[in-house]
Design a protein around this motif. Structure first.
Motif, PDB file in Angstrom:
ATOM      1  N   UNK A 188       0.822  -1.218   0.000  1.00 23.43           N
ATOM      2  CA  UNK A 188       0.000   0.000   0.000  1.00 23.43           C
ATOM      3  C   UNK A 188       0.852   1.263   0.000  1.00 23.43           C
ATOM      4  N   UNK A 189       1.807   1.360   0.922  1.00 22.79           N
ATOM      5  CA  UNK A 189       2.652   2.560   0.991  1.00 22.79           C
ATOM      6  C   UNK A 189       3.546   2.696  -0.232  1.00 22.79           C
ATOM      7  N   UNK A 190       4.101   1.580  -0.699  1.00 18.72           N
ATOM      8  CA  UNK A 190       5.011   1.620  -1.850  1.00 18.72           C
ATOM      9  C   UNK A 190       4.305   2.067  -3.122  1.00 18.72           C
ATOM     10  N   UNK A 191       3.034   1.714  -3.239  1.00 18.34           N
ATOM     11  CA  UNK A 191       2.298   2.018  -4.466  1.00 18.34           C
ATOM     12  C   UNK A 191       1.418   3.262  -4.345  1.00 18.34           C
ATOM     13  N   UNK A 192       1.470   3.911  -3.183  1.00 21.16           N
ATOM     14  CA  UNK A 192       0.694   5.132  -3.013  1.00 21.16           C
ATOM     15  C   UNK A 192      -0.802   4.914  -3.059  1.00 21.16           C
ATOM     16  N   UNK A 193      -1.255   3.803  -2.468  1.00 19.60           N
ATOM     17  CA  UNK A 193      -2.690   3.487  -2.449  1.00 19.60           C
ATOM     18  C   UNK A 193      -3.305   4.128  -1.205  1.00 19.60           C
ATOM     19  N   UNK A 194      -3.606   5.413  -1.316  1.00 17.05           N
ATOM     20  CA  UNK A 194      -3.983   6.217  -0.148  1.00 17.05           C
ATOM     21  C   UNK A 194      -5.308   5.803   0.477  1.00 17.05           C
ATOM     22  N   UNK A 195      -6.163   5.156  -0.289  1.00 17.10           N
ATOM     23  CA  UNK A 195      -7.491   4.810   0.221  1.00 17.10           C
ATOM     24  C   UNK A 195      -7.727   3.303   0.226  1.00 17.10           C
ATOM     25  N   UNK A 196      -6.648   2.548   0.441  1.00 17.08           N
ATOM     26  CA  UNK A 196      -6.730   1.087   0.493  1.00 17.08           C
ATOM     27  C   UNK A 196      -6.276   0.620   1.871  1.00 17.08           C
ATOM     28  N   UNK A 197      -6.995  -0.352   2.434  1.00 15.10           N
ATOM     29  CA  UNK A 197      -6.658  -0.847   3.769  1.00 15.10           C
ATOM     30  C   UNK A 197      -7.299  -2.209   4.000  1.00 15.10           C
ATOM     31  N   UNK A 198      -6.765  -2.927   4.980  1.00 11.73           N
ATOM     32  CA  UNK A 198      -7.441  -4.134   5.462  1.00 11.73           C
ATOM     33  C   UNK A 198      -8.600  -3.657   6.325  1.00 11.73           C
ATOM     34  N   UNK A 199      -9.807  -4.111   6.022  1.00  6.17           N
ATOM     35  CA  UNK A 199     -11.035  -3.513   6.555  1.00  6.17           C
ATOM     36  C   UNK A 199     -11.086  -2.051   6.065  1.00  6.17           C
ATOM     37  N   UNK A 200     -12.134  -1.324   6.483  1.00  3.19           N
ATOM     38  CA  UNK A 200     -12.164   0.113   6.209  1.00  3.19           C
ATOM     39  C   UNK A 200     -11.089   0.797   7.061  1.00  3.19           C
ATOM     40  N   UNK A 201     -10.566   1.911   6.574  1.00  2.00           N
ATOM     41  CA  UNK A 201      -9.591   2.660   7.368  1.00  2.00           C
ATOM     42  C   UNK A 201     -10.218   3.058   8.694  1.00  2.00           C
ATOM     43  N   UNK A 202      -9.441   2.906   9.756  1.00  3.54           N
ATOM     44  CA  UNK A 202      -9.932   3.183  11.109  1.00  3.54           C
ATOM     45  C   UNK A 202     -10.502   4.601  11.201  1.00  3.54           C
ATOM     46  N   UNK A 203     -11.758   4.691  11.635  1.00  5.46           N
ATOM     47  CA  UNK A 203     -12.394   5.990  11.823  1.00  5.46           C
ATOM     48  C   UNK A 203     -12.905   6.650  10.557  1.00  5.46           C
ATOM     49  N   UNK A 204     -12.713   6.019   9.412  1.00  2.00           N
ATOM     50  CA  UNK A 204     -13.143   6.623   8.148  1.00  2.00           C
ATOM     51  C   UNK A 204     -14.672   6.617   8.033  1.00  2.00           C
TER      52      UNK A 204
END
Length: 287
Positions: A188-204
Motif C-alpha cells: 500500500x505505501x510503496x504504491x501510493x494506495x492512499x485509500x486502500x486498507x485491510x477492513x475500512x480505514x480506522x475511523x473513516x
C-alpha cells in the motif's frame, strides 16, 4: 472528461447506471487508467442516504475477492525476499496446520493461491460480520484439524477461500507481521494506495454504506474477517493504481510478475482441453 476517451467513459457510465437501476447495488464507483494516468473517475449513488452524501472518488468500498490478488502478491514478495518457496509444503512454514486427512502434508504454498489445495471451501463462521474478528485465522485452523480434503492437493482447481486464509496465516508467520501491517508496508505505501486498507480505514466515515431497496437506514457496516480472501477496502482509482504492479518492479521483479500472471491450474481440473476459467496466482481467471 479526458479527450479521446468519451466512448469508454460513456460505456462505463451506461454499465453502472444499468446495474444501479436493478435496485440491488446501493452505489458504485468507476475509474479508467491509461498509461499510468487516471483519465476518468466518478462515484454514483449515495454513500449515506439519510444525510444525502454522494459517493466520491475516494469513498471506500469493500472489494471482496479482488483482495486475493493482494494476498498472492504478498506471498510472492516473501518468495522474492527468499523467505519462502512456493513449492514447499505449507507445513514447513505453519507448524500448527494439521488436518484429519493426511494428504494435507502435500499442500504447497502455490496450491493455496491457485485454488488447487483441495481444502473444503470457506469457513463462513464469523467470516462476514458487523465486528472485526482477528481470531478468524486461528478459528479456521482449528476447524480444519477435524476436516478432510475434497480432492488430492494439486489435482483440481476449484475456487477456494480457505486457501487464502491459510496463505494469510503463512504470511503472518513467515514475516512476523500482521497481515494488515504487511500489506501497508510492502504494498500500500510503496504504491501510493492512499485509500486502500485491510477492513475500512480506522475511523473513516467516507465509506459506501449498503441499503436494502429504498431504505434510508443502512445495514450494519460489514467487516469481512476473511481478510486474505475478501476483506480489503479500496477505491476504483486505487485499484487502477494497483494494476501498475504488473508494469514496474516497485513491488515485484520480472520473475515474480511472470509467476503471478501465468496460467496454472490442477492437471485434472478438466478431462479434455483447457478450463473455461484459467487460474493464475490469486487471479480468478485471465483472458
Amino acid at each position: 472528461i479526458a479527450q479521446g476517451y468519451e466512448a469508454s467513459i460513456a460505456a462505463a457510465r451506461e454499465a453502472v447506471t444499468k446495474e444501479l437501476s436493478t435496485g440491488i447495488p446501493s452505489s458504485a464507483t468507476v475509474a479508467i487508467m491509461v498509461d499510468g494516468k487516471i483519465v476518468y473517475a466518478e462515484g454514483f449513488g449515495l454513500r449515506d442516504r439519510a444525510n444525502n452524501l454522494k459517493v466520491e472518488t475516494d469513498t471506500q468500498f469493500n472489494i471482496g475477492s479482488v483482495s486475493k490478488i493482494f494476498t498472492a502478491a504478498s506471498v510472492l514478495i516473501l518468495e522474492q525476499e527468499g523467505k519462502l518457496s512456493l513449492d514447499k509444503p505449507v507445513t514447513a512454514y505453519l507448524p500448527d496446520f494439521t488436518m484429519n486427512d493426511e494428504r494435507y502434508k502435500d499442500i504447497t504454498v502455490r496450491m493455496l493461491i491457485n485454488h488447487s489445495s483441495g481444502l473444503p471451501g470457506t469457513n463462513i463462521k464469523d467470516g462476514f460480520t458487523a465486528a472485526k474478528n482477528r481470531n478468524y485465522i486461528e478459528e479456521t485452523l482449528e476447524r480444519l484439524k477435524t476436516s478432510d480434503l475434497v480432492n488430492d492437493p494439486g489435482k483440481i482447481s476449484i475456487y477456494c477461500n480457505d486457501g487464502f486464509t491459510i496463505a494469510e496465516a503463512v504470511i503472518e508467520h513467515v514475516s512476523g507481521m500482521s497481515f494488515p501491517d504487511f500489506l501497508e508496508q510492502k504494498i500500500i505505501n510503496k504504491m501510493g494506495l492512499d485509500n486502500t486498507s485491510a477492513y475500512y480505514k480506522e475511523g473513516n466515515q467516507n465509506i459506501a454504506r449498503v441499503y436494502e431497496k429504498d431504505s434510508i437506514a443502512p445495514l450494519p457496516v460489514e467487516y469481512v474477517n476473511i481478510l486474505g480472501s475478501g476483506g480489503i477496502s479500496s477505491t476504483a482509482i486505487d485499484l487502477c493504481k494497483y494494476g501498475e504492479i504488473l508494469q514496474s518492479d516497485i513491488v515485484l521483479n520480472t520473475a515474480m510478475i511472470e509467476e503471478y500472471t501465468k496460467v496454472q491450474y490442477g492437471s485434472e481440473t478438466v478431462t479434455v482441453g483447457e478450463p473455461l476459467f484459467n487460474v493464475g496466482l490469486g487471479w480468478d481467471y485471465m483472458q
